[in-house]
Structure formats: C-alpha cells, structure tokens
Design a protein around this motif. Structure first.
Motif, PDB file in Angstrom:
ATOM      1  N   VAL A  51     -26.437 -36.868   2.002  1.00 24.12           N
ATOM      2  CA  VAL A  51     -27.064 -36.188   3.137  1.00 24.12           C
ATOM      3  C   VAL A  51     -26.245 -34.947   3.450  1.00 24.12           C
ATOM      4  O   VAL A  51     -25.024 -35.015   3.601  1.00 24.12           O
ATOM      5  CB  VAL A  51     -27.126 -37.107   4.367  1.00 24.12           C
ATOM      6  N   LYS A  52     -26.920 -33.811   3.546  1.00 23.62           N
ATOM      7  CA  LYS A  52     -26.207 -32.548   3.739  1.00 23.62           C
ATOM      8  C   LYS A  52     -26.918 -31.675   4.759  1.00 23.62           C
ATOM      9  O   LYS A  52     -28.135 -31.673   4.855  1.00 23.62           O
ATOM     10  CB  LYS A  52     -26.109 -31.794   2.403  1.00 23.62           C
ATOM     11  N   CYS A  53     -26.114 -30.932   5.496  1.00 23.14           N
ATOM     12  CA  CYS A  53     -26.659 -29.911   6.381  1.00 23.14           C
ATOM     13  C   CYS A  53     -25.753 -28.676   6.317  1.00 23.14           C
ATOM     14  O   CYS A  53     -24.538 -28.782   6.425  1.00 23.14           O
ATOM     15  CB  CYS A  53     -26.731 -30.408   7.821  1.00 23.14           C
ATOM     16  N   CYS A  54     -26.405 -27.548   6.043  1.00 22.31           N
ATOM     17  CA  CYS A  54     -27.859 -27.432   6.049  1.00 22.31           C
ATOM     18  C   CYS A  54     -28.325 -26.681   4.799  1.00 22.31           C
ATOM     19  O   CYS A  54     -27.552 -25.945   4.181  1.00 22.31           O
ATOM     20  CB  CYS A  54     -28.321 -26.691   7.285  1.00 22.31           C
ATOM     21  N   GLY A  55     -29.573 -26.857   4.452  1.00 26.07           N
ATOM     22  CA  GLY A  55     -30.137 -26.128   3.329  1.00 26.07           C
ATOM     23  C   GLY A  55     -30.738 -24.819   3.787  1.00 26.07           C
ATOM     24  O   GLY A  55     -30.439 -24.325   4.874  1.00 26.07           O
ATOM     25  N   ASP A  56     -31.617 -24.247   2.972  1.00 26.43           N
ATOM     26  CA  ASP A  56     -32.280 -22.994   3.334  1.00 26.43           C
ATOM     27  C   ASP A  56     -33.089 -23.181   4.609  1.00 26.43           C
ATOM     28  O   ASP A  56     -33.786 -24.173   4.790  1.00 26.43           O
ATOM     29  CB  ASP A  56     -33.212 -22.535   2.207  1.00 26.43           C
ATOM     30  N   GLY A  57     -32.979 -22.241   5.514  1.00 28.27           N
ATOM     31  CA  GLY A  57     -33.723 -22.328   6.765  1.00 28.27           C
ATOM     32  C   GLY A  57     -33.129 -23.308   7.747  1.00 28.27           C
ATOM     33  O   GLY A  57     -33.752 -23.626   8.761  1.00 28.27           O
ATOM     34  N   GLY A  58     -31.928 -23.808   7.458  1.00 27.40           N
ATOM     35  CA  GLY A  58     -31.268 -24.711   8.397  1.00 27.40           C
ATOM     36  C   GLY A  58     -31.742 -26.142   8.343  1.00 27.40           C
ATOM     37  O   GLY A  58     -31.475 -26.919   9.264  1.00 27.40           O
ATOM     38  N   ARG A  59     -32.433 -26.536   7.292  1.00 25.86           N
ATOM     39  CA  ARG A  59     -32.969 -27.891   7.217  1.00 25.86           C
ATOM     40  C   ARG A  59     -31.964 -28.882   6.629  1.00 25.86           C
ATOM     41  O   ARG A  59     -31.117 -28.529   5.828  1.00 25.86           O
ATOM     42  CB  ARG A  59     -34.245 -27.916   6.373  1.00 25.86           C
ATOM     43  N   LEU A  60     -32.131 -30.141   7.043  1.00 22.80           N
ATOM     44  CA  LEU A  60     -31.339 -31.233   6.490  1.00 22.80           C
ATOM     45  C   LEU A  60     -31.835 -31.515   5.069  1.00 22.80           C
ATOM     46  O   LEU A  60     -33.027 -31.391   4.781  1.00 22.80           O
ATOM     47  CB  LEU A  60     -31.544 -32.476   7.361  1.00 22.80           C
ATOM     48  N   THR A  61     -30.923 -31.899   4.165  1.00 19.88           N
ATOM     49  CA  THR A  61     -31.334 -32.277   2.815  1.00 19.88           C
ATOM     50  C   THR A  61     -30.862 -33.689   2.503  1.00 19.88           C
ATOM     51  O   THR A  61     -29.785 -34.106   2.933  1.00 19.88           O
ATOM     52  CB  THR A  61     -30.777 -31.318   1.742  1.00 19.88           C
ATOM     53  N   VAL A  62     -31.681 -34.433   1.779  1.00 22.01           N
ATOM     54  CA  VAL A  62     -31.322 -35.766   1.282  1.00 22.01           C
ATOM     55  C   VAL A  62     -31.517 -35.745  -0.223  1.00 22.01           C
ATOM     56  O   VAL A  62     -32.619 -35.506  -0.715  1.00 22.01           O
ATOM     57  CB  VAL A  62     -32.196 -36.865   1.923  1.00 22.01           C
ATOM     58  N   ASN A  63     -30.416 -35.930  -0.936  1.00 25.61           N
ATOM     59  CA  ASN A  63     -30.436 -35.868  -2.407  1.00 25.61           C
ATOM     60  C   ASN A  63     -31.022 -34.552  -2.903  1.00 25.61           C
ATOM     61  O   ASN A  63     -31.763 -34.502  -3.890  1.00 25.61           O
ATOM     62  CB  ASN A  63     -31.212 -37.054  -2.992  1.00 25.61           C
ATOM     63  N   GLY A  64     -30.703 -33.478  -2.193  1.00 23.48           N
ATOM     64  CA  GLY A  64     -31.159 -32.142  -2.575  1.00 23.48           C
ATOM     65  C   GLY A  64     -32.543 -31.778  -2.092  1.00 23.48           C
ATOM     66  O   GLY A  64     -32.960 -30.621  -2.235  1.00 23.48           O
ATOM     67  N   LYS A  65     -33.276 -32.722  -1.508  1.00 20.94           N
ATOM     68  CA  LYS A  65     -34.626 -32.444  -1.027  1.00 20.94           C
ATOM     69  C   LYS A  65     -34.573 -32.079   0.458  1.00 20.94           C
ATOM     70  O   LYS A  65     -34.037 -32.830   1.273  1.00 20.94           O
ATOM     71  CB  LYS A  65     -35.527 -33.676  -1.207  1.00 20.94           C
ATOM     72  N   GLU A  66     -35.142 -30.909   0.788  1.00 19.81           N
ATOM     73  CA  GLU A  66     -35.170 -30.503   2.184  1.00 19.81           C
ATOM     74  C   GLU A  66     -36.192 -31.334   2.960  1.00 19.81           C
ATOM     75  O   GLU A  66     -37.295 -31.597   2.476  1.00 19.81           O
ATOM     76  CB  GLU A  66     -35.516 -29.022   2.304  1.00 19.81           C
ATOM     77  N   LEU A  67     -35.801 -31.727   4.159  1.00 22.40           N
ATOM     78  CA  LEU A  67     -36.675 -32.531   5.004  1.00 22.40           C
ATOM     79  C   LEU A  67     -37.424 -31.650   5.991  1.00 22.40           C
ATOM     80  O   LEU A  67     -36.835 -30.778   6.628  1.00 22.40           O
ATOM     81  CB  LEU A  67     -35.853 -33.569   5.778  1.00 22.40           C
ATOM     82  N   ASP A  68     -38.715 -31.901   6.118  1.00 21.10           N
ATOM     83  CA  ASP A  68     -39.526 -31.255   7.144  1.00 21.10           C
ATOM     84  C   ASP A  68     -39.548 -32.208   8.332  1.00 21.10           C
ATOM     85  O   ASP A  68     -40.248 -33.216   8.324  1.00 21.10           O
ATOM     86  CB  ASP A  68     -40.938 -31.012   6.618  1.00 21.10           C
ATOM     87  N   GLU A  69     -38.759 -31.897   9.356  1.00 19.23           N
ATOM     88  CA  GLU A  69     -38.605 -32.799  10.493  1.00 19.23           C
ATOM     89  C   GLU A  69     -39.253 -32.219  11.749  1.00 19.23           C
ATOM     90  O   GLU A  69     -38.572 -31.650  12.606  1.00 19.23           O
ATOM     91  CB  GLU A  69     -37.124 -33.060  10.769  1.00 19.23           C
ATOM     92  N   PRO A  70     -40.556 -32.355  11.897  1.00 15.55           N
ATOM     93  CA  PRO A  70     -41.231 -31.778  13.067  1.00 15.55           C
ATOM     94  C   PRO A  70     -40.866 -32.482  14.367  1.00 15.55           C
ATOM     95  O   PRO A  70     -41.124 -31.960  15.446  1.00 15.55           O
ATOM     96  CB  PRO A  70     -42.720 -31.990  12.740  1.00 15.55           C
ATOM     97  N   TYR A  71     -40.252 -33.662  14.264  1.00 15.58           N
ATOM     98  CA  TYR A  71     -39.921 -34.439  15.459  1.00 15.58           C
ATOM     99  C   TYR A  71     -38.599 -34.026  16.088  1.00 15.58           C
ATOM    100  O   TYR A  71     -38.273 -34.477  17.193  1.00 15.58           O
ATOM    101  CB  TYR A  71     -39.855 -35.935  15.112  1.00 15.58           C
ATOM    102  N   ILE A  72     -37.794 -33.194  15.433  1.00 15.35           N
ATOM    103  CA  ILE A  72     -36.481 -32.886  15.989  1.00 15.35           C
ATOM    104  C   ILE A  72     -36.529 -31.680  16.917  1.00 15.35           C
ATOM    105  O   ILE A  72     -37.413 -30.834  16.826  1.00 15.35           O
ATOM    106  CB  ILE A  72     -35.414 -32.633  14.895  1.00 15.35           C
ATOM    107  N   GLU A  73     -35.551 -31.638  17.799  1.00 10.97           N
ATOM    108  CA  GLU A  73     -35.344 -30.469  18.649  1.00 10.97           C
ATOM    109  C   GLU A  73     -34.220 -29.668  18.015  1.00 10.97           C
ATOM    110  O   GLU A  73     -33.055 -30.050  18.071  1.00 10.97           O
ATOM    111  CB  GLU A  73     -34.962 -30.894  20.070  1.00 10.97           C
ATOM    112  N   VAL A  74     -34.565 -28.566  17.348  1.00  9.05           N
ATOM    113  CA  VAL A  74     -33.571 -27.799  16.595  1.00  9.05           C
ATOM    114  C   VAL A  74     -32.684 -26.993  17.523  1.00  9.05           C
ATOM    115  O   VAL A  74     -33.039 -26.703  18.657  1.00  9.05           O
ATOM    116  CB  VAL A  74     -34.245 -26.847  15.577  1.00  9.05           C
ATOM    117  N   GLU A  75     -31.520 -26.654  16.998  1.00  8.14           N
ATOM    118  CA  GLU A  75     -30.593 -25.812  17.742  1.00  8.14           C
ATOM    119  C   GLU A  75     -30.810 -24.363  17.317  1.00  8.14           C
ATOM    120  O   GLU A  75     -30.712 -24.035  16.137  1.00  8.14           O
ATOM    121  CB  GLU A  75     -29.157 -26.232  17.444  1.00  8.14           C
ATOM    122  N   LYS A  76     -31.118 -23.522  18.255  1.00  2.01           N
ATOM    123  CA  LYS A  76     -31.329 -22.119  17.957  1.00  2.01           C
ATOM    124  C   LYS A  76     -29.982 -21.433  17.725  1.00  2.01           C
ATOM    125  O   LYS A  76     -29.120 -21.394  18.600  1.00  2.01           O
ATOM    126  CB  LYS A  76     -32.072 -21.437  19.099  1.00  2.01           C
TER     127      LYS A  76
END
Length: 238
Positions: A85-110
């Motif tokens: 598990v890594k943070c962060c990938g392109d666009g500030g997204r979390l990655t799991v095994n290199g795959k970026e997660l689309d997390e619409p449920y999170i409150e991102v930090e600007k």
C-alpha cells in the motif's frame, strides 16, 4: 382456521427475523469523525459479526487493538496480507500493488502540490507491505483520522491482526437508514470484495411477518361481516 394459520406464520417470520438479526448483527455508535462522510459522529450502525478471515479490501470494520485504543474503532480496510500500500500515486491517489484506487467515499486533503491537482488521499506519504494475517486500515476522513499511518514506526508498520476484527459494518441504522455498498475500486483486485450480509433478507422477513399478522387478524372479522350480510340478504328474499 385459515386466519389463525396466517397469523401464526406471520409471528414466526416477524419474531424469527428479529432473532436472526440479533444473533448476526451488533449495534454500534460511532464516536469520532474519522469516517466522515461515510459515517458521521453519533451515527448508529449495524455491524455483522464475522471472523477476521472473512474481511476483504474495502470493508468498514469494527476492531480493537490495545496499541491503538482501549475502545473499539471503525476504519476501512485498504490492504490485506501481502499487499503493498503506497501513497501517493499520480493525482494523489492511494495505490495497492501498483493499482490506483478510485475512492469517491474519502474526504481528500487539498494540497498545493503540482502533481496532485485534485488533492491527496493522505498528507503522510508512506509505503507499507502488509504482513500475512494482518490488515492496513485508514479512515475515510484522511485529514483527521488516527489510523495505520499513525503507527508506521511500530512493529507491523501500523497493521492490525485479522483476529482483532469483530464485525463488519453493513448499514447505517440511525439517523438515516442506508446500506453500505462495497467500493467497486477493489473488485478487480485478487479476492474481490465481500458479499453483503443477510440484513435485507432479515428485514424482508420482519416486514412480511408483520403484514401477515395484520391480514390474518383482519381476515376473520371481515369474513364474518360479509357472511352476516349474505345471510340477511337470503332471509329478505325468502
């Protein structure tokens, strides 16, 4: 006889649904804002009693770990044993095994970061390989949640044993009544997402049972009233 049979079946379904729910689910009140916007402070949730081995990525779980707190906590599982598990990938997204997660449920930090124009899934950068039998847990409100990131320097790099999990949140019960959907972003990863619990079936049994009790109880008096009316009509004809 028919009326009594319908009422009896209704009571069995009604009480059986409640009893089944009491065995499978436990109510829990969320005290903090770490899971906003998915769950807000004071929300009453229904959590399915499960074994830690049943947990999948994306699940919102109730667990207790003495290194974290003396009280049960609610967090989302983002990594299981063997995951990186890594943070962060392109666009500030979390990655799991290199795959970026689309997390619409999170409150991102600007953040004012050139390569993360939409915000960041975590202000704290990290990269963790989750030990087998453990889970990496984050709150949905990443800017306020005290989660695995706060324990990165400890043994296990902030992960929690599966055995610490006692339940998985399936629904919000109060003040709103909403089922928690499994995040689609985890479905393509090995193991997929967990299946929904039996809550909908239990609710259907309770509602059906209540309806049968009302209909069965009303059936007898209605038949008797119509029966008297018909007898009076026949008597009048004679």
């Amino acid at each position: 006889m028919l009326s009594g049979l319908v009422v009896a079946i209704g009571f069995v379904l009604f009480l059986g649904g409640f009893a089944w729910g009491a065995v499978v689910y436990q109510p829990y009140t969320v005290p903090t804002d770490s899971m906003v916007p998915t769950v807000t402070p004071g929300d009453r949730v229904l959590a399915q009693r499960i074994d830690g081995a049943e947990v999948r990525r994306g699940d919102v779980v109730v667990f207790k770990d003495e290194q974290w707190s003396d009280s049960p906590m609610v967090k989302r599982v983002v990594g299981v044993g063997g995951d990186t598990v890594k943070c962060c990938g392109d666009g500030g997204r979390l990655t799991v095994n290199g795959k970026e997660l689309d997390e619409p449920y999170i409150e991102v930090e600007k953040l004012d970061v050139a390569d993360a124009p939409g915000g960041s899934a975590s202000r704290t950068p990290f990269e963790v390989t989750v030990p087998e039998g453990n889970l990496f847990l984050l709150g949905d409100r990443r800017g306020a949640s005290i989660d695995s990131r706060a324990h990165l320097e400890e043994a296990g790099q902030g992960t929690v044993a599966r055995s610490a999990v006692s339940a998985r949140v399936d629904a919000l019960a109060w003040p709103s009544q909403t089922m928690l959907e499994r995040p689609a972003t985890y479905a393509s990863l090995p193991g997929g997402v967990s299946k929904a619990g039996p809550l909908r079936l239990q609710l259907a049994a309770v509602v059906a049972g209540a309806a049968l009790v009302v209909l069965g109880a009303a059936y007898g008096p209605v038949v008797r009233v119509f029966g008297r009316g018909r007898r009076k009509q026949r008597a009048g004809v004679r």
